[in-house]
Motif scaffolding. Structure first.
Motif, short mmCIF file in Angstrom:
data_model
loop_
_atom_site.label_atom_id
_atom_site.label_comp_id
_atom_site.label_asym_id
_atom_site.label_seq_id
_atom_site.Cartn_x
_atom_site.Cartn_y
_atom_site.Cartn_z
N VAL A 21 0.85 -1.20 0.00
CA VAL A 21 0.00 0.00 0.00
C VAL A 21 0.88 1.24 0.00
O VAL A 21 0.57 2.22 -0.71
N GLY A 22 1.97 1.23 0.75
CA GLY A 22 2.89 2.37 0.75
C GLY A 22 3.48 2.63 -0.62
O GLY A 22 3.56 3.78 -1.08
N ARG A 23 3.90 1.56 -1.30
CA ARG A 23 4.43 1.72 -2.65
C ARG A 23 3.37 2.22 -3.61
O ARG A 23 3.63 3.07 -4.47
N LEU A 24 2.17 1.70 -3.46
CA LEU A 24 1.05 2.13 -4.32
C LEU A 24 0.75 3.61 -4.11
O LEU A 24 0.51 4.35 -5.07
N GLU A 25 0.78 4.06 -2.87
CA GLU A 25 0.56 5.48 -2.57
C GLU A 25 1.60 6.36 -3.25
O GLU A 25 1.28 7.44 -3.76
N GLN A 26 2.85 5.90 -3.27
CA GLN A 26 3.91 6.67 -3.92
C GLN A 26 3.70 6.73 -5.43
O GLN A 26 3.98 7.74 -6.07
N GLY A 29 -0.27 8.31 -5.81
CA GLY A 29 -0.65 9.41 -4.91
C GLY A 29 -1.61 8.92 -3.84
O GLY A 29 -2.45 8.06 -4.08
N GLY A 30 -1.47 9.49 -2.68
CA GLY A 30 -2.28 9.06 -1.54
C GLY A 30 -3.47 9.94 -1.26
O GLY A 30 -4.09 9.83 -0.21
N ASP A 31 -3.82 10.82 -2.22
CA ASP A 31 -4.90 11.76 -1.98
C ASP A 31 -6.27 11.19 -2.35
O ASP A 31 -7.29 11.70 -1.91
N GLY A 32 -6.29 10.15 -3.18
CA GLY A 32 -7.57 9.62 -3.65
C GLY A 32 -8.31 8.86 -2.58
O GLY A 32 -7.72 8.28 -1.66
N LEU A 33 -9.61 8.84 -2.73
CA LEU A 33 -10.47 8.14 -1.78
C LEU A 33 -10.16 6.66 -1.75
O LEU A 33 -10.14 6.03 -0.69
N GLU A 34 -9.89 6.08 -2.92
CA GLU A 34 -9.65 4.65 -3.00
C GLU A 34 -8.41 4.24 -2.20
O GLU A 34 -8.43 3.25 -1.48
N VAL A 35 -7.34 4.99 -2.34
CA VAL A 35 -6.10 4.67 -1.62
C VAL A 35 -6.30 4.85 -0.12
O VAL A 35 -5.83 4.03 0.69
N ARG A 36 -7.00 5.90 0.27
CA ARG A 36 -7.26 6.11 1.70
C ARG A 36 -8.08 4.97 2.28
O ARG A 36 -7.84 4.52 3.40
N ARG A 37 -9.05 4.48 1.49
CA ARG A 37 -9.87 3.37 1.98
C ARG A 37 -9.04 2.11 2.16
O ARG A 37 -9.19 1.39 3.14
#
Length: 94
Positions: A21-26, A29-37
């Motif tokens: 998840v950390g790599r995916l956020e990089q 981007g970690g601003d999207g609703l999907e990544v936050r969920r």
């Protein structure tokens, strides 16, 4: 496998998930609703496994068992109650 082994295996999988998840956020981007969920769900899983680990600990307090008798209940306990869903015995449905 023992419960302890299974919980350790789950913990390793959750660690891998957190890294992914950390790599995916990089990458996206970690601003999207999907990544936050996904990040929040992974954190909830980590908390749930921690609760399981506490509950499965050998010294964890177990709730006291309550024995329920097979003897019939005293019918006088229900003299003032209605049959749920059927209405009162001496009245008609509207």
């Amino acid at each position: 496998m023992s419960v302890h082994d299974e919980l350790t295996r789950i913990q390793r999988c959750l660690d891998d998930l957190a890294r992914s998840v950390g790599r995916l956020e990089q990458q996206i981007g970690g601003d999207g609703l999907e990544v936050r969920r996904v990040r929040t769900d992974a954190a909830h899983l980590r908390e749930s496994v921690a609760l399981l680990r506490q509950a499965a600990a050998p010294d964890a307090p177990r709730p006291d068992l309550v024995t329920i008798s097979d003897a019939p209940y005293d019918l006088s306990l229900w003299t003032d109650s209605d049959d749920e869903g059927l209405g009162a015995r001496d009245r008609r449905a509207p």
